[in-house]
Scaffold this motif. Structure first.
Motif, PDB file in Angstrom:
ATOM      1  N   TYR A  46     -29.583  57.759  98.902  1.00 32.28           N
ATOM      2  CA  TYR A  46     -29.413  56.677  98.643  1.00 32.28           C
ATOM      3  C   TYR A  46     -27.930  56.113  99.025  1.00 32.28           C
ATOM      4  N   LEU A  47     -26.568  57.076  99.120  1.00 29.50           N
ATOM      5  CA  LEU A  47     -25.629  56.902  99.058  1.00 29.50           C
ATOM      6  C   LEU A  47     -24.712  56.801 100.468  1.00 29.50           C
ATOM      7  N   LEU A 100     -23.172  52.016  92.823  1.00 36.41           N
ATOM      8  CA  LEU A 100     -24.121  51.858  92.817  1.00 36.41           C
ATOM      9  C   LEU A 100     -24.063  53.557  92.426  1.00 36.41           C
ATOM     10  N   TRP A 101     -23.034  54.233  92.255  1.00 40.51           N
ATOM     11  CA  TRP A 101     -23.528  55.988  92.403  1.00 40.51           C
ATOM     12  C   TRP A 101     -23.209  55.585  90.671  1.00 40.51           C
ATOM     13  N   ILE A 102     -22.952  54.550  90.005  1.00 36.27           N
ATOM     14  CA  ILE A 102     -22.028  55.330  88.325  1.00 36.27           C
ATOM     15  C   ILE A 102     -22.947  54.535  88.146  1.00 36.27           C
ATOM     16  N   PHE A 103     -24.113  53.869  88.665  1.00 35.70           N
ATOM     17  CA  PHE A 103     -25.635  53.134  87.927  1.00 35.70           C
ATOM     18  C   PHE A 103     -26.426  54.220  88.117  1.00 35.70           C
ATOM     19  N   VAL A 104     -26.513  54.760  88.950  1.00 37.81           N
ATOM     20  CA  VAL A 104     -27.721  55.530  89.625  1.00 37.81           C
ATOM     21  C   VAL A 104     -27.640  57.283  88.552  1.00 37.81           C
ATOM     22  N   GLU A 105     -26.253  58.043  88.900  1.00 39.18           N
ATOM     23  CA  GLU A 105     -25.791  59.085  88.561  1.00 39.18           C
ATOM     24  C   GLU A 105     -25.349  59.127  86.791  1.00 39.18           C
ATOM     25  N   TYR A 111     -31.669  53.371  92.310  1.00 39.09           N
ATOM     26  CA  TYR A 111     -31.642  53.228  93.005  1.00 39.09           C
ATOM     27  C   TYR A 111     -30.770  51.635  93.841  1.00 39.09           C
ATOM     28  N   ARG A 112     -32.522  50.863  93.054  1.00 37.65           N
ATOM     29  CA  ARG A 112     -32.550  49.580  93.834  1.00 37.65           C
ATOM     30  C   ARG A 112     -31.959  48.766  92.940  1.00 37.65           C
ATOM     31  N   ILE A 113     -32.797  48.366  91.890  1.00 30.42           N
ATOM     32  CA  ILE A 113     -31.648  48.035  90.577  1.00 30.42           C
ATOM     33  C   ILE A 113     -30.260  48.313  90.554  1.00 30.42           C
ATOM     34  N   ALA A 114     -28.985  49.000  90.786  1.00 31.38           N
ATOM     35  CA  ALA A 114     -28.128  49.552  91.017  1.00 31.38           C
ATOM     36  C   ALA A 114     -27.695  48.912  92.026  1.00 31.38           C
ATOM     37  N   LYS A 115     -27.957  48.958  93.269  1.00 29.97           N
ATOM     38  CA  LYS A 115     -27.552  48.004  94.032  1.00 29.97           C
ATOM     39  C   LYS A 115     -27.938  46.939  94.225  1.00 29.97           C
ATOM     40  N   VAL A 116     -29.271  45.862  93.335  1.00 27.27           N
ATOM     41  CA  VAL A 116     -28.963  44.709  93.485  1.00 27.27           C
ATOM     42  C   VAL A 116     -27.282  44.379  92.633  1.00 27.27           C
TER      43      VAL A 116
END
Length: 155
Positions: A46-47, A100-105, A111-116
């Motif tokens: 994803y990154l 993105l990384w903080i919210f996913v990890e 990852y889709r919600i984190a991307k928003v």
């Protein structure tokens, strides 16, 4: 007199920001779609997919921002403008990747919600850096379109 000046400034900023949001909306949908394509169809991390989606999308965003948002059809120093845009873009990518990384990890958010969330935060970065660094000496694009605005020359 003072109120009319303040109103005029607010009107110009509002028109510019609305155009920025429209271009940003188009870019966000493109970036989000590309990320999903890269991750789910091409099996990218994803990154890594985010970096590629971000880069491709911002080519489109640059052209639209220059042409329609900040009314920057001509520039005395195109190399300087492109360089500033690229530096601001790298900053935006860094902000986007970190969020993105903080919210996913760390929160296990999809990852889709984190991307928003990352896009929303990056929009703020992009508007201010593009307005105050890249296109700082440009007039605000016209607020109301006329029939002549849609001639073949402008499309």
């Amino acid at each position: 007199m003072k109120n009319s000046i303040v109103e005029a400034v607010l009107k110009l900023l509002k028109a510019e920001f609305v155009k920025f949001v429209v271009v940003g909306g188009i870019s966000a949908v493109l970036e989000f779609s590309l990320l999903i394509l890269f991750v789910e169809k091409l099996s990218m991390d994803y990154l890594i997919g985010n970096v590629i989606a971000f880069a491709l999308t911002n080519i489109v965003t640059y052209v639209l921002s220059k042409r329609y948002v900040f009314n920057a059809a001509t520039s005395a120093n195109k190399a300087q403008e492109a360089g500033l845009f690229f530096l601001c873009l790298l900053g935006g990518l860094l902000v986007n990747q970190i969020v993105l990384w903080i919210f996913v990890e760390f929160t296990s958010l999809d990852y889709r919600i984190a991307k928003v969330i990352a896009i929303a935060i990056t929009v703020i970065w992009n508007f201010f850096t593009r307005k105050h660094l890249v296109f700082r000496n440009r007039p605000v694009a016209a607020q109301q379109a006329t029939a002549t605005d849609y001639s073949e020359e402008t499309l």
